[in-house]
Design an enzyme around this catalytic site. Structure first.
Site, mmCIF file in Angstrom:
data_model
loop_
_atom_site.group_PDB
_atom_site.id
_atom_site.type_symbol
_atom_site.label_atom_id
_atom_site.label_comp_id
_atom_site.label_asym_id
_atom_site.label_seq_id
_atom_site.Cartn_x
_atom_site.Cartn_y
_atom_site.Cartn_z
ATOM 1 N N HIS A 161 0.854 -1.189 0.000
ATOM 2 C CA HIS A 161 0.000 0.000 0.000
ATOM 3 C C HIS A 161 0.890 1.239 0.000
ATOM 4 C CE1 HIS A 161 1.257 -0.269 4.164
ATOM 5 N NE2 HIS A 161 0.968 1.020 4.264
ATOM 6 N N THR A 186 0.833 5.130 2.004
ATOM 7 C CA THR A 186 0.173 5.989 2.980
ATOM 8 C C THR A 186 -0.019 7.380 2.401
ATOM 9 O OG1 THR A 186 1.169 4.770 4.817
ATOM 10 C CG2 THR A 186 0.418 7.022 5.281
ATOM 11 N N HIS A 204 5.424 6.654 -1.341
ATOM 12 C CA HIS A 204 6.247 5.455 -1.440
ATOM 13 C C HIS A 204 5.427 4.212 -1.117
ATOM 14 C CE1 HIS A 204 6.427 6.382 2.881
ATOM 15 N NE2 HIS A 204 6.592 5.069 3.044
ATOM 16 N N THR A 208 6.167 0.667 0.886
ATOM 17 C CA THR A 208 7.131 -0.043 1.720
ATOM 18 C C THR A 208 7.199 -1.489 1.256
ATOM 19 O OG1 THR A 208 6.651 1.407 3.587
ATOM 20 C CG2 THR A 208 7.769 -0.679 4.077
ATOM 21 N N GLU A 217 -9.156 4.538 7.750
ATOM 22 C CA GLU A 217 -9.401 3.730 8.939
ATOM 23 C C GLU A 217 -8.847 4.445 10.162
ATOM 24 O OE1 GLU A 217 -7.548 0.114 7.648
ATOM 25 O OE2 GLU A 217 -5.581 0.703 8.389
ATOM 26 N N TRP A 220 0.845 -0.111 15.952
ATOM 27 C CA TRP A 220 0.632 -1.056 14.865
ATOM 28 C C TRP A 220 1.646 -2.189 14.864
ATOM 29 C CZ3 TRP A 220 4.456 -1.874 11.294
ATOM 30 C CH2 TRP A 220 5.439 -0.905 11.197
#
Length: 176
Positions: A46, A48, A119, A121, A149, A155
């Site tokens: 994904h 961010t 970016h 990861t 979310e 996390w």
């Protein structure tokens, strides 16, 4: 104010974008070629857009501007808060920068870094891996959808808990 509302305010808001299946496949193939250690699973790839310690319940995912194309520019290593090295693929994607800036100004969200760098990861713990030897073509990335979310500030512990639960489920199913 109810307790769950206080907890949500303390957590914050997260906005990210998911890659389409073809982009995930290209990144997976690239990671195999350069032998990236501790790769992120393709399902979890994904980017961010917002990682805000401010809880913004009225912020909803933008479902109108996708798909979005991005060009991978270079590999980069970020030092993480827990002392590890994260390997990322920096992107040239004005649409993500615009979305980040819009959310910051419209909703007053926060961001922990001085600059937003789009970016993906690839590894949260690449050890001593150095991508500097790679001189091949970097892939074009397509983002398929945006999601919003509640931000989970802890996390890393959540990921560890999920791995323990998965190992436990495997033990029950396989006996190993």
């Amino acid at each position: 104010m109810k307790l769950n509302e206080i907890v949500k305010q303390a957590n914050g808001t997260y906005v990210g974008v998911k890659l389409d299946k073809e982009s995930c496949k290209r990144i997976k193939e690239l990671c195999k070629i350069i032998d990236v250690p501790n790769r992120v699973t393709t399902e979890k790839l994904h980017s961010t857009i917002i990682y805000s310690r401010k809880y913004v319940p009225e912020l909803k995912a933008d479902l109108t501007n996708y798909p979005i194309k991005a060009k991978a520019k270079e590999f980069h290593i970020f030092n993480t808060q827990d002392g590890k090295k994260a390997l990322v693929l920096k992107l040239d994607c004005p649409a993500l920068v615009d979305r980040h800036n819009h959310i910051m100004s419209e909703y007053g969200t926060t961001y922990d870094f001085p600059e937003y760098i789009p970016h993906v990861t690839i590894s949260y713990d690449c050890g001593d891996f150095e991508p500097s030897d790679f001189d091949g073509e970097l892939p074009e990335i397509t983002f398929a959808s945006e999601y919003v979310e509640d931000l989970v500030l802890d996390w890393q512990n959540k990921v560890k808990e999920e791995k323990v639960h998965e190992q436990y489920r495997n033990l029950i199913v396989t006996g190993k």
